[in-house]
Design an enzyme around this catalytic site. Structure first.
Site, mmCIF file in Angstrom:
data_model
loop_
_atom_site.group_PDB
_atom_site.id
_atom_site.type_symbol
_atom_site.label_atom_id
_atom_site.label_comp_id
_atom_site.label_asym_id
_atom_site.label_seq_id
_atom_site.Cartn_x
_atom_site.Cartn_y
_atom_site.Cartn_z
ATOM 1 N N HIS A 165 0.839 -1.198 0.000
ATOM 2 C CA HIS A 165 0.000 0.000 0.000
ATOM 3 C C HIS A 165 0.881 1.258 0.000
ATOM 4 O O HIS A 165 0.535 2.268 -0.620
ATOM 5 C CB HIS A 165 -0.893 0.038 1.241
ATOM 6 C CG HIS A 165 -2.172 -0.722 1.107
ATOM 7 N ND1 HIS A 165 -3.180 -0.357 0.232
ATOM 8 C CD2 HIS A 165 -2.627 -1.824 1.758
ATOM 9 C CE1 HIS A 165 -4.189 -1.187 0.354
ATOM 10 N NE2 HIS A 165 -3.882 -2.111 1.261
ATOM 11 N N ASP B 46 -7.520 -2.122 -1.658
ATOM 12 C CA ASP B 46 -8.558 -2.810 -0.895
ATOM 13 C C ASP B 46 -9.895 -2.437 -1.517
ATOM 14 O O ASP B 46 -10.212 -1.243 -1.632
ATOM 15 C CB ASP B 46 -8.550 -2.371 0.569
ATOM 16 C CG ASP B 46 -7.286 -2.780 1.305
ATOM 17 O OD1 ASP B 46 -6.558 -3.644 0.797
ATOM 18 O OD2 ASP B 46 -7.051 -2.224 2.398
ATOM 19 N N GLU C 84 -7.082 -11.777 3.860
ATOM 20 C CA GLU C 84 -8.027 -10.679 3.630
ATOM 21 C C GLU C 84 -8.662 -10.830 2.248
ATOM 22 O O GLU C 84 -7.959 -10.735 1.234
ATOM 23 C CB GLU C 84 -7.310 -9.315 3.706
ATOM 24 C CG GLU C 84 -6.699 -9.014 5.051
ATOM 25 C CD GLU C 84 -5.885 -7.730 5.074
ATOM 26 O OE1 GLU C 84 -5.483 -7.313 6.179
ATOM 27 O OE2 GLU C 84 -5.641 -7.152 3.986
ATOM 28 N N HIS D 157 -8.107 -7.576 -0.202
ATOM 29 C CA HIS D 157 -6.788 -7.009 -0.513
ATOM 30 C C HIS D 157 -6.175 -7.671 -1.745
ATOM 31 O O HIS D 157 -6.117 -8.899 -1.846
ATOM 32 C CB HIS D 157 -5.852 -7.207 0.688
ATOM 33 C CG HIS D 157 -4.467 -6.674 0.458
ATOM 34 N ND1 HIS D 157 -4.057 -5.448 0.956
ATOM 35 C CD2 HIS D 157 -3.400 -7.187 -0.206
ATOM 36 C CE1 HIS D 157 -2.802 -5.247 0.604
ATOM 37 N NE2 HIS D 157 -2.383 -6.292 -0.114
#
Length: 253
Positions: free
Chosen positions: A161, A168, A233, A236
């Site tokens: 990120h 996301d 996740e 993601h």
């Protein structure tokens, strides 16, 4: 008041988890909307001025995906108090940013999504994340330091990120802005959100077949565009490995 709007262009995809259900087992596609996390979006308003964060990201060579990709909805969770630590770290930032070539990949993913179902779009929760913000998330994550990297990259090292090459997001209905039900909320820190645990969670009744089906659609369109997911996740996706990102880009501080 936050403003959420649609832009008209294209883009998404991810790899298959280890313990998932096959497409044949799932049967015909029926998408379930997550009513609990649904919210109203006003697509008629556009940002009139740039925030300090916008200027910082543009100076770093990043692009505003709302201006690059059609019909994408942005709801920055860390520019609100609707996140795991209940703090707004961006104040008036309303736009999501990525490296230009990652934004191009997202366009391709969106095109794949439109081929699947033109009534759907992407709902973006986070794009580039400066290292300073990464530190805030790291400090506020109530987990042992040994487990924290499963959810938040150590700011000392820097995560994807921070390079602007991770995103996301989820899938939502264009007409309403409501996200499909993926079985958990964004930033849910437990096995029910793990792609790698979907088979187990399905057997234990923690998630449903519709949840898995919705996640598989997100992974499919993202992976078709070259993105890769992670095991912990469902929301993601990475465009590059850490090594590739470090060779191509600088961390946004």
């Amino acid at each position: 008041m936050k403003r959420y709007w649609l832009v008209f262009v294209l883009g998404v995809a991810c790899s298959e988890p280890k313990d998932t259900i096959s497409a044949e087992d799932l049967g015909p596609a029926t998408f379930e909307v997550d009513e609990s996390s649904a919210r109203s979006f006003d697509f008629s308003e556009e940002s009139e001025t740039l925030s300090a964060w916008d200027e910082r990201f543009l100076d770093a060579g990043l692009v505003n995906i709302q201006q690059q990709i059609p019909e994408v909805i942005v709801d920055l969770k860390y520019s609100s108090t609707d996140n795991f630590f209940g703090q707004d770290v961006y104040d008036d930032l309303e736009n999501a940013y990525l490296q230009p070539e990652v934004s191009d990949m997202l366009k391709k993913a969106y095109q794949y999504l439109q081929q699947k179902d033109s009534s759907l779009t992407f709902l973006v929760y986070d794009g580039v994340r400066p290292r300073a913000v990464q530190q805030i998330l790291w400090d506020n994550l109530d987990k042992p330091d040994s487990i924290k990297p499963l959810y938040v990259a150590d700011p000392k090292v820097g995560g994807l990120h921070n390079y602007g090459v991770a995103i996301d997001l989820t899938i939502a209905r264009k007409e309403t802005g409501k996200p499909l039900d993926m079985g958990t909320k964004y930033d849910y820190f437990g096995y029910a959100a793990y792609p790698d645990r979907e088979g187990q969670m399905l057997r234990e009744g923690k998630i449903t077949r519709k949840h898995v089906e919705n996640r598989k659609l997100l992974r499919e369109v993202m992976s078709q565009a070259g993105f890769h997911g992670i095991g912990s996740e469902w929301w993601h996706f990475n465009a590059f490995t850490r090594k590739q990102a470090a060779e191509k880009f600088k961390i946004v501080e």
